[in-house]
Design a protein around this motif. Structure first.
Motif, PDB file in Angstrom:
ATOM      1  N   CYS A   1      45.982  40.342  41.925  1.00 43.68           N
ATOM      2  CA  CYS A   1      46.828  41.675  41.320  1.00 43.68           C
ATOM      3  C   CYS A   1      46.694  42.828  42.343  1.00 43.68           C
ATOM      4  O   CYS A   1      47.829  43.447  42.665  1.00 43.68           O
ATOM      5  CB  CYS A   1      46.454  42.035  40.096  1.00 43.68           C
TER       6      CYS A   1
ATOM      7  N   CYS B   1      49.527  34.844  37.932  1.00 44.51           N
ATOM      8  CA  CYS B   1      48.362  35.230  36.907  1.00 44.51           C
ATOM      9  C   CYS B   1      48.034  34.386  35.706  1.00 44.51           C
ATOM     10  O   CYS B   1      47.046  33.962  35.451  1.00 44.51           O
ATOM     11  CB  CYS B   1      48.893  36.385  36.365  1.00 44.51           C
TER      12      CYS B   1
ATOM     13  N   ILE C   1      48.388  44.788  34.744  1.00 39.85           N
ATOM     14  CA  ILE C   1      47.838  43.487  34.963  1.00 39.85           C
ATOM     15  C   ILE C   1      47.726  42.636  33.633  1.00 39.85           C
ATOM     16  O   ILE C   1      48.055  41.346  33.771  1.00 39.85           O
ATOM     17  CB  ILE C   1      46.196  43.646  35.256  1.00 39.85           C
TER      18      ILE C   1
END
Length: 561
Positions: free
Chosen positions: A56, A77, A67
């Motif tokens: 990130c 992610c 995030i």
């Protein structure tokens, strides 16, 4: 779409690169910080959170809430966290808990880069600083008096809350057995937490004011040397005054004894004053005492913040400093040591807007990181701009191949262009080898402008064709075509001549004046407030403006004869 999320991304995606690097890191310090007693909920694997952090941050996502959202809609992610949505508070607590261990990962990543053949090139390392904006407003800067009031106010509110809680507890214990639900106090823990946090930030901000008021080691050395010179001069003047007055007393005593031996009453004239009452000697003793007191104060300085000094209450570690785009920002001064291919060897955060004191710490930290990463090859050349020019830094790094620009604009104001102790560096830059080394490393060091001012600082002039570097050369490619016989210096010289020919006229008087009426004046009406003209051909007396004669309105007499 495939059922396996891992098949949604190509093999060369950033996510897989980050996971490969994390697998090569030693995360023992993270794993040992968790207990293994099978109590409580299982924690997230440190490998997953570190990979999520690096992925990130590489994409510019630094907010913990963003995030958390990226774990929902970002495929990289989701692969990193195995389709689990990490809460923003969990992620923030992980960073706060392992802050020291996360800093140590820098050296491990540098070691991973060193294991790649030809990636780390230490032919030249450049040190440079850049201001970075902090998460604090400029109006959060408060003076010491305001910080003291904030501390006292928070402490008073906390004491009142504690006293109220104690009274409520005593009343509940006295009324045990009765229905006291209506007298229960509301949950004030959030307010208490905010007060304590605000009080702690005010204490840290006040401490930063005292730390910034403390002079550096170089300033202390300079002040001590200046105070010692003042003490030496005061002692010399006191000795000269005492010796002169002592001669006068001895001369008067000899003349008195001679007159008494001759039978006269004594020497004529007023006798000289005693040594302890002589005005010149008393004055010199006072000056010597003041110089000695100043020397003692310079040797053991006490930090006294200035009445106008301010510190941020939101982020005490940040500071008001100049921005590269003009104006001021509330932020930090990021110091970076960079090798070729934009490989970072060391990074440091400081609140001092000046770069003058950062050269020696950055060089030492780079050497420590290099040895810790297992890089045995030494740095062949160190480069820095004129902001790092310091005599103490040159003395501390005298055994290193260092090139620092020492040219300034002081000669335009009539002062010496180079300070004392910088002439050796200027002579090193003036050699053909020094100029070539400093000039050849500018393209990858400061790629913001093709005609870098650091090249001119190294002693070159605008007529030096090799001092100019095209923008396309920043990537290492040459701009000379295979079919062209023109060399790179000739191209640069033609570009410089074209740029000089396209420059605007140096004198504003040579620029054409506009004939259209200005704003607010109707067409056809005379301009009573013309713009100021810079006429270089008119020579007048200095300090006297040219008088404008008023036109007479009376008609001139006609000739009748």
């Amino acid at each position: 779409m495939p059922h396996d999320v891992r098949e949604w991304l190509p093999p060369d995606h950033l996510c897989w690169k980050v996971l490969d690097v994390v697998d090569q890191l030693d995360l023992t310090a993270f794993v040992h910080s968790y207990r293994d007693d099978r109590q409580g909920r299982a924690a997230y694997p440190p490998q997953a959170l570190i990979a999520l952090l690096l992925y990130c941050y590489s994409k510019g996502i630094r907010s913990s809430r963003k995030i958390e959202q990226a774990c929902f809609d970002d495929v990289g992610c989701r692969i990193t966290t195995a389709n689990r949505r990490v809460d923003h508070s969990t992620f923030a607590r992980f960073i706060r808990r392992h802050r020291a261990a996360l800093k140590l990962l820098f050296v491990q990543v540098l070691a991973v880069c060193a294991r790649q053949q030809g990636l780390v090139n230490l032919a030249a390392v450049a040190v440079d600083g850049s201001p970075m904006e902090a998460n604090a407003a400029r109006n959060s800067n408060q003076r010491q008096q305001r910080l003291e009031s904030v501390i006292s106010q928070c402490e008073a509110e906390v004491d009142s809350m504690v006293d109220h809680s104690l009274e409520l507890t005593r009343s509940c214990e006295a009324e045990r057995g009765t229905d006291a639900d209506s007298d229960m106090a509301p949950n004030e823990w959030p307010r208490l937490s905010r007060l304590i946090d605000r009080r702690n930030r005010a204490v840290v901000a006040r401490q930063r004011l005292f730390e910034r008021a403390l002079p550096s080691a170089e300033e202390i050395r300079l002040k001590v040397e200046a105070a010692e010179r003042m003490v030496a001069r005061a002692e010399k003047r006191l000795a000269a005054a005492s010796e002169a007055h002592q001669k006068k007393l001895a001369k008067y005593a000899a003349r008195t004894s001679a007159d008494l031996a001759a039978g006269r009453r004594g020497a004529n004239g007023r006798p000289p004053v005693p040594m302890e009452h002589k005005t010149a000697i008393v004055r010199q003793r006072a000056r010597l005492a003041g110089a000695q007191a100043w020397l003692e104060q310079a040797r053991s300085p006490r930090p006294v913040p200035s009445p106008t000094a301010r510190a941020s209450l939101s982020d005490p570690d940040s500071r008001m400093m100049l921005s590269k785009r003009g104006g001021f920002i509330q932020g930090y001064n990021i110091q970076i040591a960079c090798a070729r291919r934009q490989l970072l060897l060391a990074i440091e955060v400081q609140d001092n807007p000046s770069d003058m004191t950062a050269l020696v710490p950055m060089v030492n930290k780079t050497q420590v990181n290099r040895l810790a990463a297992g890089i045995e090859h030494p740095v062949l050349l160190w480069l820095a701009d004129s902001g790092y020019a310091s005599t103490s830094a040159f003395e501390a790094l005298a055994d290193l191949p260092l090139l620092v620009s020492v040219t300034s604009e002081a000669h335009q104001a009539g002062f010496e262009a180079k300070r004392e102790g910088q002439h050796k560096m200027a002579a090193r830059l003036a050699t053909p080898l020094g100029r070539q080394q400093y000039r050849d490393e500018v393209p990858w060091w400061s790629p913001d402008s093709p005609n870098s001012s650091n090249v001119l600082d190294a002693g070159s002039t605008t007529a030096d064709a090799t001092a100019w570097t095209p923008r396309s050369n920043f990537s290492g490619r040459s701009t000379t075509s295979a079919n062209s016989s023109t060399t790179r210096p000739e191209q640069a010289l033609d570009h410089c001549r074209t740029a000089v020919a396209r420059q605007p006229p140096a004198c504003p008087a040579e620029a054409p004046k506009t004939a259209r009426p200005g704003p607010g004046r109707p067409p056809g009406r005379k301009n009573n407030q013309p713009a100021t003209r810079y006429d270089v051909h008119t020579v007048g007396r200095p300090g006297h403006a040219k008088r404008r004669t008023k036109k007479s309105t009376t008609p001139r007499p006609r000739r009748t004869g």
